[in-house]
Enzyme design. Structure first.
Site, PDB file in Angstrom:
ATOM      1  N   ALA A 137       0.863  -1.182   0.000  1.00 23.14           N
ATOM      2  CA  ALA A 137       0.000   0.000   0.000  1.00 23.14           C
ATOM      3  C   ALA A 137       0.894   1.225   0.000  1.00 23.14           C
ATOM      4  O   ALA A 137       2.011   1.198   0.542  1.00 23.14           O
ATOM      5  CB  ALA A 137      -0.905   0.005   1.223  1.00 23.14           C
ATOM      6  N   PRO A 142       4.362   8.768   0.849  1.00 24.30           N
ATOM      7  CA  PRO A 142       4.532   8.080  -0.431  1.00 24.30           C
ATOM      8  C   PRO A 142       5.966   7.573  -0.645  1.00 24.30           C
ATOM      9  O   PRO A 142       6.925   8.110  -0.083  1.00 24.30           O
ATOM     10  CB  PRO A 142       4.180   9.167  -1.452  1.00 24.30           C
ATOM     11  CG  PRO A 142       3.293  10.125  -0.721  1.00 24.30           C
ATOM     12  CD  PRO A 142       3.831  10.135   0.685  1.00 24.30           C
ATOM     13  N   SER A 143       6.068   6.540  -1.464  1.00 20.22           N
ATOM     14  CA  SER A 143       7.358   5.967  -1.878  1.00 20.22           C
ATOM     15  C   SER A 143       8.187   5.448  -0.706  1.00 20.22           C
ATOM     16  O   SER A 143       9.414   5.375  -0.776  1.00 20.22           O
ATOM     17  CB  SER A 143       8.168   6.995  -2.683  1.00 20.22           C
ATOM     18  OG  SER A 143       7.441   7.438  -3.813  1.00 20.22           O
ATOM     19  N   ARG A 144       7.519   5.110   0.392  1.00 20.07           N
ATOM     20  CA  ARG A 144       8.185   4.583   1.592  1.00 20.07           C
ATOM     21  C   ARG A 144       9.116   5.608   2.262  1.00 20.07           C
ATOM     22  O   ARG A 144       9.958   5.240   3.075  1.00 20.07           O
ATOM     23  CB  ARG A 144       8.969   3.295   1.287  1.00 20.07           C
ATOM     24  CG  ARG A 144       8.083   2.130   0.848  1.00 20.07           C
ATOM     25  CD  ARG A 144       7.156   1.714   1.992  1.00 20.07           C
ATOM     26  NE  ARG A 144       6.413   0.511   1.679  1.00 20.07           N
ATOM     27  CZ  ARG A 144       5.165   0.496   1.204  1.00 20.07           C
ATOM     28  NH1 ARG A 144       4.545   1.648   0.953  1.00 20.07           N
ATOM     29  NH2 ARG A 144       4.534  -0.630   0.974  1.00 20.07           N
ATOM     30  N   LEU A 145       8.975   6.877   1.909  1.00 19.72           N
ATOM     31  CA  LEU A 145       9.789   7.926   2.545  1.00 19.72           C
ATOM     32  C   LEU A 145       9.005   8.507   3.712  1.00 19.72           C
ATOM     33  O   LEU A 145       8.617   9.684   3.728  1.00 19.72           O
ATOM     34  CB  LEU A 145      10.161   9.002   1.520  1.00 19.72           C
ATOM     35  CG  LEU A 145      11.032   8.495   0.364  1.00 19.72           C
ATOM     36  CD1 LEU A 145      11.307   9.617  -0.631  1.00 19.72           C
ATOM     37  CD2 LEU A 145      12.349   7.930   0.897  1.00 19.72           C
TER      38      LEU A 145
END
Length: 212
Positions: free
Chosen positions: A10, A189-192
């Site tokens: 997700a 977002p983007s695992r950041l």
């Protein structure tokens, strides 16, 4: 690798977390987040993972938060359980909260100690009667023969306490986790992700931003 599992993912995009938003006290900040959790109507919003370590072997289980005071996080359980024995052997523990719908986690580390007997008595008194009797029935974590064993003990204690107030068993009561580390995690977002941690240094809370 199981591809069905590997493909579960997700992306998080609801909110960010910035230093300017944080209260100087992590317990106050926790209560701010928890108020938002309560307003969201999430089920079992007070569920938390309690992690203990004994002889180098970690153990985790879900328990229920029952209070956040000026000095820590409180829950109640059987003192003679596996967790109680591990706490006795090593009072350094960790708590983890995860609220998926809000894309948030909170991690807590610190020392654990028993609450006062009065606090345990006061909370026990407001528990549902069935839960009060259950505290007498279960020798938590001990091996039992079958379900019928529990049912028979339940019937026995229901008869014993019929018509009277159920007293708190001495083996049951509260613990309070007194933190020296509290981390707030907001999915991005983007695992950041945003990770802002409070660390207790010389009696003063210092905040640090961690790389995701």
């Amino acid at each position: 690798m199981n591809q069905k599992i590997a493909n579960i993912r997700a992306d998080y995009s609801q909110n960010g977390l910035h230093e300017s938003e944080l209260d100087a006290n992590p317990l106050i900040q926790f209560n701010k987040w928890f108020d938002e959790v309560l307003k969201s109507g999430l089920s079992e919003s007070n569920a938390m993972l309690l992690s203990t370590v004994n002889n180098g072997r970690p153990t985790g289980r879900i328990v229920l938060l029952k209070g956040v005071e000026d000095n820590g996080f409180t829950f109640f359980t059987n003192y003679e359980s596996k967790k109680g024995q591990e706490i006795e052997a090593n009072p350094q523990v960790a708590l983890t909260f995860f609220w998926k719908e809000l894309e948030r986690q909170v991690r807590v580390e610190g020392k654990i100690e028993k609450t006062s007997e009065k606090e345990s008595d006061d909370y026990f008194a407001i528990r549902p009667r069935g839960s009060q009797i259950g505290a007498w029935v279960s020798h938590q974590s001990e091996i039992i023969e079958n379900r019928e064993f529990l049912e028979e003990k339940l019937k026995s204690f229901e008869e014993k306490f019929e018509g009277v107030t159920v007293p708190r068993p001495l083996h049951w009561g509260g613990y309070r986790v007194i933190p020296d580390y509290v981390e707030f995690w907001q999915g991005r977002p983007s695992r950041l992700h945003d990770r802002l941690a409070y660390v207790l240094k010389d009696g003063v809370w210092v905040t640090e931003r961690l790389s995701p």
